[in-house]
Scaffold this motif. Structure first.
Motif, mmCIF file in Angstrom:
data_model
loop_
_atom_site.group_PDB
_atom_site.id
_atom_site.type_symbol
_atom_site.label_atom_id
_atom_site.label_comp_id
_atom_site.label_asym_id
_atom_site.label_seq_id
_atom_site.Cartn_x
_atom_site.Cartn_y
_atom_site.Cartn_z
ATOM 1 N N PHE A 42 35.688 39.188 43.207
ATOM 2 C CA PHE A 42 36.894 39.223 43.972
ATOM 3 C C PHE A 42 37.447 40.578 44.470
ATOM 4 O O PHE A 42 38.644 40.736 44.182
ATOM 5 C CB PHE A 42 38.082 38.211 43.506
ATOM 6 C CG PHE A 42 37.539 36.751 43.545
ATOM 7 C CD1 PHE A 42 36.607 36.144 42.692
ATOM 8 C CD2 PHE A 42 38.327 36.003 44.434
ATOM 9 C CE1 PHE A 42 36.310 34.967 42.920
ATOM 10 C CE2 PHE A 42 38.304 34.760 44.418
ATOM 11 C CZ PHE A 42 37.117 33.979 43.822
ATOM 12 N N SER A 51 38.559 43.318 43.536
ATOM 13 C CA SER A 51 39.263 44.258 42.780
ATOM 14 C C SER A 51 39.206 44.049 41.401
ATOM 15 O O SER A 51 39.890 44.770 40.480
ATOM 16 C CB SER A 51 40.723 44.581 43.125
ATOM 17 O OG SER A 51 41.046 43.408 43.660
ATOM 18 N N ASP A 52 38.467 42.752 40.665
ATOM 19 C CA ASP A 52 38.898 42.568 39.294
ATOM 20 C C ASP A 52 38.089 43.802 38.276
ATOM 21 O O ASP A 52 37.256 44.265 38.707
ATOM 22 C CB ASP A 52 38.031 41.391 39.119
ATOM 23 C CG ASP A 52 38.911 39.855 39.385
ATOM 24 O OD1 ASP A 52 39.719 40.333 40.592
ATOM 25 O OD2 ASP A 52 38.920 39.121 38.984
ATOM 26 N N ASP A 78 42.898 40.720 35.542
ATOM 27 C CA ASP A 78 42.537 40.358 36.987
ATOM 28 C C ASP A 78 42.221 41.805 37.572
ATOM 29 O O ASP A 78 41.106 42.067 37.422
ATOM 30 C CB ASP A 78 43.953 39.762 37.511
ATOM 31 C CG ASP A 78 43.574 39.194 39.024
ATOM 32 O OD1 ASP A 78 42.333 39.330 39.415
ATOM 33 O OD2 ASP A 78 44.609 38.877 39.734
ATOM 34 N N ASN A 79 42.983 42.523 38.212
ATOM 35 C CA ASN A 79 42.726 43.529 38.903
ATOM 36 C C ASN A 79 42.693 44.833 38.336
ATOM 37 O O ASN A 79 43.417 44.993 37.380
ATOM 38 C CB ASN A 79 43.544 43.677 40.225
ATOM 39 C CG ASN A 79 43.241 42.138 40.898
ATOM 40 O OD1 ASN A 79 42.309 41.681 41.145
ATOM 41 N ND2 ASN A 79 44.494 41.917 41.411
HETATM 42 MG MG MG Z 1 41.624 39.679 41.574
#
Ligand code: MG
Ligand code: F6P
Length: 478
Positions: free
Chosen positions: A289, A291-292, A254-255
């Motif tokens: 999104f 910060s991915d 994710d981030n």
């Molecule tokens: Mg994210």
């Protein structure tokens, strides 16, 4: 390959989609404009400046269309293969407007549209308008980073020199200790997700630091509403005991920043503990999104650790203005961070830690479509012992962001990725959106009744802030 259950929509006043589209997205675009402005005006290159001005005007146009609830326009042909899919879907949705459109599609479209603006330039194609934010929040995670680096060094050297965990005497004790450690590592990795930048429009740096320390983690355990970590551990240990050599764990990232840091802690731990022989990381290919993780974020993190003293002595603009001076790292802190750098560089160089981008992750649809529309990725994931999906958006995509009753079993809500898919899935998700499944009867109501939980507003507010989490497993068997 979509569920019949309707999806959350930006037109529903009780959904977090409603606030997102009207309040959060315009702020995110504005921050993007500021960033491009800064970079464009810092250059001596006429062409870069000219294109930079054009990007700013296109971002401003997008913001205008969003805030004035215009029809969402088709993506321009910017040379990437996914344009057609996005535009087909837009048509199928009946050319919707921004304030009344499925949340999942429109939010993906937003980031894809932003990316298309950069794609259409010559000089800004690989520019990441969120990179500055990502690195500066990583810098402000310093206390948690140092705490974890010390812990990591202890654990990994323990495994490497003694093949054991300190203090464990019998085989049983060792297994119990291994399980506790696995759970701790996964929970670190889980809560690392609570601090993503798309929600930072309302979190201070102090709030972030509080969220990240080990005290906070212990206190947060009661906020993990469903916790299937025991099942995931059983899968990995049984593969390990079977003597199988090629044991792989995948992490659908994710981030960037602190969350990527804890993902690497988990990856390095799994390898050192022998719970996996390879870890495959799946980053995004366009700024996503906010910060991915992009492949270059991985590189930036590693190079920050290559010279941590230099990294931490660089001050942010805010700190400079506030007249702050950097506190140098102690020798022990430098040595712990160098250990991390050494271990991660080594497992990466030796091919035990692999980065594998795929355009599928930034399409506008849910993962219900994965087996059909990304067949080679699907085959690849089946090879893995365990595929860990990090974060909120991955969870929304697994469950198709549909308004399931909260008691729907997780494996049912993930449709074709569930029973008989052949993919073992573990979702590590702090809740930042409406969709939640796999709860016991009455659980949603119980949490709704807590402070800020939403009560009888009709909104599941407790699931919006990252304070609560779910850890859910599906074994992919028939
Ligand atoms: Mg994210
Ligand atoms: O709920 C806010 C939000 O920005 C969602 O739009 C998105 O699903 C999510 O947070 C992003 O969070 P994560 O980085 O955990 O996927």
């Amino acid at each position: 390959y979509d569920p019949e259950t309707p999806q959350y929509s930006t037109g529903d006043p009780t959904s977090f989609a409603y606030i997102s589209a009207r309040e959060r997205w315009p702020v995110i675009i504005t921050q993007g404009i500021d960033d491009v402005h800064r970079s464009a005006w810092a250059t001596q290159d006429e062409e870069v400046l000219k294109e930079g001005k054009w990007i700013v005007s296109e971002l401003a146009r997008l913001k205008y269309e969003l805030q004035h609830d215009r029809e969402i326009t088709p993506l321009p042909d910017d040379g990437r293969e996914d344009v057609e899919g996005y535009n087909k879907e837009l048509k199928a949705l009946g050319n919707p407007r921004w304030h009344s459109v499925p949340w999942l599609y429109s939010e993906c479209y937003l980031y894809r549209r932003i990316s298309s603006i950069f794609q259409q330039t010559q000089k800004w194609k690989s520019y990441d308008l969120f990179a500055r934010q990502k690195m500066s929040t990583f810098r402000s995670s310093r206390p948690a980073v140092l705490e974890l680096a010390a812990r990591y060094k202890d654990i990994v050297t323990g495994f490497e020199s003694e093949h054991t965990i300190k203090g464990a005497k019998t085989q049983e004790e060792l297994e119990e200790a291994e399980k506790i450690l696995f759970i701790e590592m996964c929970e670190i990795c889980l809560w690392g997700n609570a601090t993503d930048l798309s929600l930072l429009t309302n979190l201070s740096y102090e709030d972030i630091q509080k969220l990240q320390g080990s005290e906070a983690r212990k206190a947060s355990e009661k906020n993990i509403v469903v916790n299937d970590l025991g099942k995931a551990f059983a899968v990995l240990t049984s593969a390990q005991h079977s003597g199988k050599k090629e044991r792989r764990v995948d992490i659908v990232l994710d981030n960037a920043g602190f969350e990527l840091f804890v993902d690497l802690i988990l990856a390095g731990y799994l390898l050192a503990a022998g719970l996996a022989a390879t870890v495959v990381l799946h980053p995004k290919t366009i700024p996503w999104f906010v910060s991915d993780v992009l492949p270059q974020d991985f590189a930036s993190l590693i190079s920050a650790l290559a010279d941590p003293q230099a990294f931490y002595s660089a001050l942010s603009d805010d700190d400079k203005q506030a007249g702050k001076t950097p506190t140098p790292l102690s020798n022990a802190e430098v040595s712990n961070l160098s250990f991390l750098f050494g271990h991660w560089s080594r497992i990466h160089a030796e091919g035990q830690l692999v980065l594998r981008p795929n355009m599928f992750w930034t399409e506008g649809g849910s993962y219900w479509r994965l087996p059909k529309t990304a067949p080679s990725l699907y085959e690849d994931l089946k090879e893995s012992e365990l595929v860990i999906f990090k974060g909120d958006l991955n969870y929304r995509k697994l469950t198709a962001d549909a308004a399931w009753p909260t008691t729907t079993p997780f494996s049912e809500a993930i449709g074709p990725m569930g029973p008989a898919s052949g993919v073992r899935i573990l979702a590590l998700r702090t809740c930042k959106a409406d969709v939640v499944v796999g709860l016991l009867e009455g659980e949603d109501e119980r949490i709704k009744a807590t402070e800020g939980g939403g009560e009888d507003s009709g909104a599941r507010k407790w699931a919006w802030s990252g304070k609560w989490a779910v850890v859910q497993f599906s074994d992919g068997k028939a």
